[in-house]
Structures are given as C-alpha cells and as structure tokens.
Design a protein around this motif. Structure first.
Motif, short mmCIF file in Angstrom:
data_model
loop_
_atom_site.label_atom_id
_atom_site.label_comp_id
_atom_site.label_asym_id
_atom_site.label_seq_id
_atom_site.Cartn_x
_atom_site.Cartn_y
_atom_site.Cartn_z
N ILE A 1 34.94 32.12 37.85
CA ILE A 1 35.68 32.80 39.08
C ILE A 1 36.97 33.13 38.91
O ILE A 1 37.84 32.62 38.17
N THR A 2 37.49 34.13 39.77
CA THR A 2 38.72 34.42 39.62
C THR A 2 39.25 34.42 41.07
O THR A 2 38.60 34.96 42.01
N MET A 3 40.41 33.62 41.68
CA MET A 3 40.89 33.40 42.96
C MET A 3 42.33 34.22 43.10
O MET A 3 43.07 34.25 42.18
N VAL A 4 42.20 35.11 43.96
CA VAL A 4 43.74 36.00 44.24
C VAL A 4 44.32 35.51 45.48
O VAL A 4 43.59 35.85 46.61
N SER B 1 41.94 33.21 50.60
CA SER B 1 41.89 34.00 49.25
C SER B 1 40.63 34.33 49.07
O SER B 1 39.41 33.57 49.09
N PRO B 2 40.41 35.66 48.51
CA PRO B 2 38.95 35.99 48.08
C PRO B 2 38.75 35.50 46.61
O PRO B 2 39.60 35.38 46.02
N VAL B 3 37.58 35.37 46.39
CA VAL B 3 37.05 34.89 45.16
C VAL B 3 35.94 35.71 44.63
O VAL B 3 35.22 36.32 45.02
N PHE B 4 36.21 36.13 43.22
CA PHE B 4 35.66 37.01 42.70
C PHE B 4 34.96 36.57 41.32
O PHE B 4 35.37 35.68 40.81
N LEU B 5 33.76 37.24 40.82
CA LEU B 5 33.46 37.26 39.52
C LEU B 5 33.79 38.38 38.69
O LEU B 5 33.49 39.43 39.31
N ILE B 6 34.64 38.18 37.76
CA ILE B 6 35.09 39.28 37.00
C ILE B 6 35.11 39.11 35.42
O ILE B 6 35.78 37.99 34.95
#
Length: 298
Positions: free
Chosen positions: A149-152, A200-205
């Motif tokens: 996961i990537t958190m921005v 913070s939005p959390v993504f799968l990148i």
C-alpha cells in the motif's frame, strides 16, 4: 517561478489531489493539521463541484479550514505551476456532509477555490481522484491478504514546504481489504502512523511483472486502486493496555503518552463513494441555478 513536472502517471497526479489541511477555531485559538483529498461530484449536465474528503475529527470544532492549491500554467492549463494560492473555507458557510457512521466528512470547496484563484487571474491545477479507481468489495476479493500500500499525506505536518507537495509512504495490508475488520467497513495496514496523517488516502499502486491471486505466470501489469482513508490506529498505554484512537492532529507540540504500534485503521473506499453520493443528492435538491456560480464546468 519554475513550473513543476507535468504529471504523467496516476501516482504523480496525487501530488495535486492530496491537500495539507489546517483546521482552526478563531474563538479558541486552536488549530489542527490533517490530510484531505479532492474528489468531484457531477450534479448537473455540465456542472461539477470539488469535494474535500477528510476525517471528521480533523475539522471537528473548527470554523475555518485552509489549504494551498497550485495554479495552472500554459494556455491549455494542463501543467502545474510552482506558485500556489492559499484557500480559506468557512465551514459554517459552505455545504458540509457528515458521514453518520464513519469518521469521514465531505466539504464542498469549489466556491473558495474559485475566489482564491480569481485574485491571480489564473485557473487552479487540481487532480481529483477519478471514480473508476475506487476499490469495491467485489474487486477486493481478488486481492491477496498481504498487498503493498501507498499512503499519501502529511505525517507530523511534514511536507515539501517550498513546492507545497505531500509525502508518499509505503507499507502493507495487515488484514484482508475485502473483510470488514472487527465488523466495521475498515481494514488494517502495517505502516507508521503519525499526527497529521488523519484523512490520508491509501492506495494500491504497482507496476511491472505481477502475479495476481489465481495467476499461474508473471505478466506485465499495472494496478492503481484507491483503497480507503486512514482514520486512526492502536496505541499501547504505559500500563500495557491497547487502545484504538483517532490519529492526533494537533498543530502544536504536545506530549503524547503511550506507544503507537506501527498499525493503522483504514475506512474502506466504498464509504467515501457513499458520502459522494450523498453530496450529489444534496445538490440535486437545491433550487436550479443556485450552485451555478459556485461550481466548475465538467
């Protein structure tokens, strides 16, 4: 001023979708720093409004929220300038939709953005999250229990202050995104969580040779999904008790007892989608024309 790099990937567009929020109460003099991200809601044939999504506890008690927005450059307004404008939103004067069950809130920010950039005679450069990258439960069942996961966001309020850009951090899912963690529309992540990370939005990148669940051979793929919104995490007290709390968002230095456990709790993306649907319903009930001057053309 020099221009910033023109975003060419979905990940690079997140630089202009994730905002550093300062939520202040002028009566008490208090202020909190948190993270929010921008989505859009289309509510008429050619009108959309920008919506800022964050945690309720970030803006609770605030009467003014502030953030910086980049200006666009070039005739086509397709590139970001390093110059920004400060946008101030009076929470008491704009439509705000509070999620009834989750720590989420939607704030309509187009009027404030329009007013701020009009002073400069420019257009804003904002890259809202596209609806097609929102993860659903139907899609989540195809994920593995451990996914990158990537958190921005803005941990401890930190950011690229000169360029007004967020920080990207990596971790892993700690529970399956398709399963409701503790019976709530949430899942857990293995990532360090600090003050300012709330919202913070959390993504799968991922991009490259990937082996998805069920695949028998590696193949070149790209995955980009918005998984959800960080709201809190567990903390161990000095007595060894485990407590799950919202991530603190104080802008000032403060003493925090206990130890954070390198875990975070994430509200699933479907709850953000639900909130955006409620915004659309709200706007649809307004008299015709009332939002025309407070919106953008699709």
């Amino acid at each position: 001023m020099a221009n910033l790099l023109k975003p060419s990937t979905l990940a690079e567009h997140l630089n202009f979708a994730v905002l550093r929020i300062v939520a202040a109460n002028h009566q008490t003099g208090s202020a909190q720093i948190g993270t929010g991200y921008v989505c859009v809601v289309k509510f008429a044939e050619n009108l959309v409004t920008h919506v800022l999504i964050t945690n309720k506890h970030v803006v609770d008690g605030a009467n003014l929220i502030s953030f910086d927005v980049h200006l666009a450059t070039g005739e086509a307004d397709t590139e970001p300038d390093s110059e920004t404008v400060a946008v101030n939103v009076s929470v008491e004067q704009v439509p705000v939709i509070w999620h009834p069950h989750c720590d989420l809130v939607a704030i309509m920010i187009t009027p404030a953005i329009n007013a701020a950039v009009a002073v400069k005679g420019r257009k804003p450069f904002v890259s809202p999250l596209p609806a097609e990258v929102f993860m659903t439960n139907e899609l989540a069942v195809d994920l593995d229990i451990v996914e990158p996961i990537t958190m921005v966001g803005y941990p401890s309020g930190l950011w690229d202050e000169q360029n007004k850009l967020p920080l990207f951090r990596r971790g892993f899912t700690a529970s399956h995104p398709a399963i409701d963690f503790n019976g709530k529309p949430e899942f857990s992540v293995d990532i360090a969580v600090f003050s300012g990370s709330s919202g913070s939005p959390v993504f799968l990148i991922e991009r490259g040779l990937l082996l998805n669940k069920g695949d028998t051979a590696w193949s070149p793929k790209e995955r980009f999904w918005f998984l959800g919104t960080l709201w809190g995490g567990p903390r161990m007290t000095e007595k060894g008790e485990i407590r799950v709390e919202p991530v603190p968002s104080g802008a000032n230095i403060h003493v925090e007892t206990g130890i954070r456990m390198h875990l975070g709790w994430v509200i699933k993306a479907k709850e953000t989608r639900w909130l955006l649907d409620e915004v659309k319903v709200f706007l649809g009930r307004l008299p015709p024309g009332i939002m025309d001057n407070a919106s953008s053309h699709a």
